[in-house]
Design a protein around this motif. Sequence first.
Motif, short mmCIF file in Angstrom:
data_model
loop_
_atom_site.label_atom_id
_atom_site.label_comp_id
_atom_site.label_asym_id
_atom_site.label_seq_id
_atom_site.Cartn_x
_atom_site.Cartn_y
_atom_site.Cartn_z
N VAL A 199 0.28 12.17 -1.55
CA VAL A 199 -0.58 13.14 -0.90
C VAL A 199 -1.31 12.35 0.18
N GLY A 200 -1.21 12.80 1.42
CA GLY A 200 -1.62 11.93 2.53
C GLY A 200 -0.55 10.84 2.56
N GLY A 201 -0.44 10.05 3.58
CA GLY A 201 0.64 9.03 3.63
C GLY A 201 1.98 9.72 3.54
N SER A 202 3.03 9.09 4.01
CA SER A 202 4.29 9.81 4.07
C SER A 202 5.07 9.73 2.78
N GLY A 203 4.95 8.63 2.02
CA GLY A 203 5.76 8.49 0.82
C GLY A 203 7.18 8.11 1.13
N CYS A 204 7.50 8.03 2.42
CA CYS A 204 8.88 7.75 2.84
C CYS A 204 9.20 6.26 2.82
N VAL A 205 10.47 5.97 2.65
CA VAL A 205 10.94 4.60 2.86
C VAL A 205 12.11 4.67 3.84
N GLY A 206 12.26 3.62 4.62
CA GLY A 206 13.33 3.60 5.62
C GLY A 206 14.66 3.23 4.99
N ALA A 207 15.72 3.87 5.45
CA ALA A 207 17.05 3.63 4.89
C ALA A 207 17.51 2.19 5.13
N GLU A 208 16.96 1.56 6.17
CA GLU A 208 17.38 0.19 6.51
C GLU A 208 17.05 -0.82 5.41
N HIS A 266 0.81 -1.22 0.00
CA HIS A 266 0.00 0.00 0.00
C HIS A 266 0.84 1.27 0.00
N SER A 267 2.01 1.21 0.60
CA SER A 267 2.83 2.41 0.72
C SER A 267 4.11 2.26 -0.09
N HIS A 268 4.85 3.36 -0.22
CA HIS A 268 6.16 3.30 -0.87
C HIS A 268 7.10 2.37 -0.09
N GLN A 269 6.95 2.39 1.24
CA GLN A 269 7.77 1.51 2.08
C GLN A 269 7.49 0.04 1.73
N ASP A 270 6.21 -0.33 1.67
CA ASP A 270 5.83 -1.71 1.30
C ASP A 270 6.41 -2.08 -0.07
N ALA A 271 6.27 -1.14 -1.02
CA ALA A 271 6.67 -1.42 -2.40
C ALA A 271 8.17 -1.64 -2.49
N MET A 272 8.92 -0.74 -1.87
CA MET A 272 10.38 -0.84 -1.92
C MET A 272 10.86 -2.13 -1.25
N LYS A 273 10.23 -2.44 -0.13
CA LYS A 273 10.60 -3.65 0.62
C LYS A 273 10.37 -4.90 -0.24
#
Lengths: 382, 382
Positions: free
Chosen positions: B189-198, B144-151
């Motif tokens: 927009v809404g949601g952070s769009g961020c991904v963790g560096a880890e 659902h999020s950029h974090q999920d996608a990148m992971k």
Amino acid sequence: MKFIHTADWHLGKLVHGVYMTENQREVLNQFVEVVGEEKPDAIIIAGDLYDRSVPPTDAVELLDDILFKINVELKTPIVAIAGNHDSAERLSFGSSWYKHSQFYLSGKLSNNFEPFRINGVNFYLIPYAEPGLVRQLLEDDSIHSHQDAMKALIGRMEKNMNPNEPNVLVGHAFVLGGQTSDSERVLSVGGSGCVGAELFEPFSYTALGHLHSPDAIRHDKVKYSGSLLKYSFSEAKQKKSISIIEMDEKGQFSHRYRSLRPTHDMRELEGHMEELLDPIFYEKERTNDYLKITLLDEGALIDPINKLRQVYPNVLHLERKIDVTDQKKKQVLSAVRSEKKSEMELFEQFYKEMTTSEFTDDKKAAMAEIFEKALIGEAALK
Amino acid sequence: MKFIHTADWHLGKLVHGVYMTENQREVLNQFVEVVGEEKPDAIIIAGDLYDRSVPPTDAVELLDDILFKINVELKTPIVAIAGNHDSAERLSFGSSWYKHSQFYLSGKLSNNFEPFRINGVNFYLIPYAEPGLVRQLLEDDSIHSHQDAMKALIGRMEKNMNPNEPNVLVGHAFVLGGQTSDSERVLSVGGSGCVGAELFEPFSYTALGHLHSPDAIRHDKVKYSGSLLKYSFSEAKQKKSISIIEMDEKGQFSHRYRSLRPTHDMRELEGHMEELLDPIFYEKERTNDYLKITLLDEGALIDPINKLRQVYPNVLHLERKIDVTDQKKKQVLSAVRSEKKSEMELFEQFYKEMTTSEFTDDKKAAMAEIFEKALIGEAALK
């Protein structure tokens, strides 16, 4: 040397509000099969690869896919130029890389007039360019028309041309006397935009794009391939094809056509509603074709387009037949409209135009009530 | 293995109504010189090559020209991905041909998670993609999020990864804690769009694009190169550079910066009109820079922008300094405006805000006359 001449793919074309992309994909996949069968030494695409300077992304992906199959998978050289519908600059992107695999794409006219050679044939490319641009490029102030521009460009090419070798020109132009259809954008507003076929005399074969019919001109060495598909109802009766040319080392060639078959043809159909909606009639019809239907019924019809679409899902255009008597009525009507007529008088005339029944007094009373409500509403808005 | 990491070229960018293309051309020509000097084994462009999905044609020509010089003339491999400003589909066109000469361009995310190898280093590319697209591509409804996608994407890559080899990821993302500026378009927009560096732990080096400062995050293996140029005044104090990385066969690397020098820097300038227009002051200034000028004058000023442009032709933005007292006045004013005030009262307040002189009775009389005329005009229009 064997090459296939095609042009005017117009990827991303919208016809009466419907994108042709899926139809184009299907026919281009057939084209790839033909390339696989014919094993030509090159294919020529003589401009208007796209329908507009910024085509939809699925058209961009389609072109990429098809050219990759032909050039990389089937290892067939491609010779392509920009037409008046393409953006010279956008189409040019990457062309320096394509040469590696003999994909020669000329988007933007340059002042390199040297040909390149494929299998003993010299190819000269003239992408579509406005006369003003050619004037600037050649620094020749005498260039004002497409005729001037083409003449000057070919003049430069002739300087180092060996007339004893086969020389092929690829261009995108409106050759004098060529037959137009509704889907070619005019090259010049004011001015003719035409060039004379005699300019192409130095070439063994001139592969043209722009006019959509392969029969647009009759000339032994200057030819249009015609467009990939029918792109307007004025092309409904044209036969679309690609041209297969086999050329010897003297530039003599044989020419034949191969046709591609879209699932959805573009056709015109004429008849009365009752007949068109009769299974006995339509069971013999290719009902999925893109259709322009002309109705011969004279009376009022309720929602004819949706009724027709239940049988013919791809009706793109619907017309009512206006016969000579109707045309006369129309002229009378428009003369009448320029006088001052009441709403009721105008409606009565309209009713008589559109139906075969009488405009009785109770109908008149009902309309009077509607007019009154409408006019009150209008006044309230002021 | 030596490579140069750059990103966020934003070709075709418009800053305060001015196209940056000429500035970009100049700096990219410097970049080509640096490539010639450094002789890297590859250059990485981590997204946002263009500023928008349909860039102006001169930006298209500029990118074509620069990449050709680097890849074909200098024979330097290029690794590039699409960023959130690029059109994945449009940028992708032709990428199959570019591979010939080791120009690896990934516009559209694909489900090929195999790396390619340059000089002993494995490169993994993740062009920018919306989480929804990744969800569809991987058929994984939990994304659902950029974090999920990148992971999930990195998870696929890890499956066949050899951790004993140097592995480099090229991505375009907003890494958690990164510092933003005004010229990066938000990813969500809404949601952070961020991904963790880890998430990038499996890689020897992660070459990122999106944030415009090379200092946007402090991390030993996850780095932004920063943008090519300053693209907003909030970046005025940033140092722009490209990163030069030299990596050994274990993935250990050294990192240094090289800077490019545009003719027109982007800077902020503050002062009184009199001072700014004084030759003693401006003769020491680079007056051609792109400037945001903040005027400290308190009184009324007639046409200050044009006066300033006679000395500083590239003033892009002009502000008046509103000090703390003014801010308070503003708050009072807006509170007052929400009450019903007469035109004259509002004008009097405005006059006092904007000038240092008194709003005398004869000024009041003159304004009354103007209001009357204006109000009559307005009534006549109704």
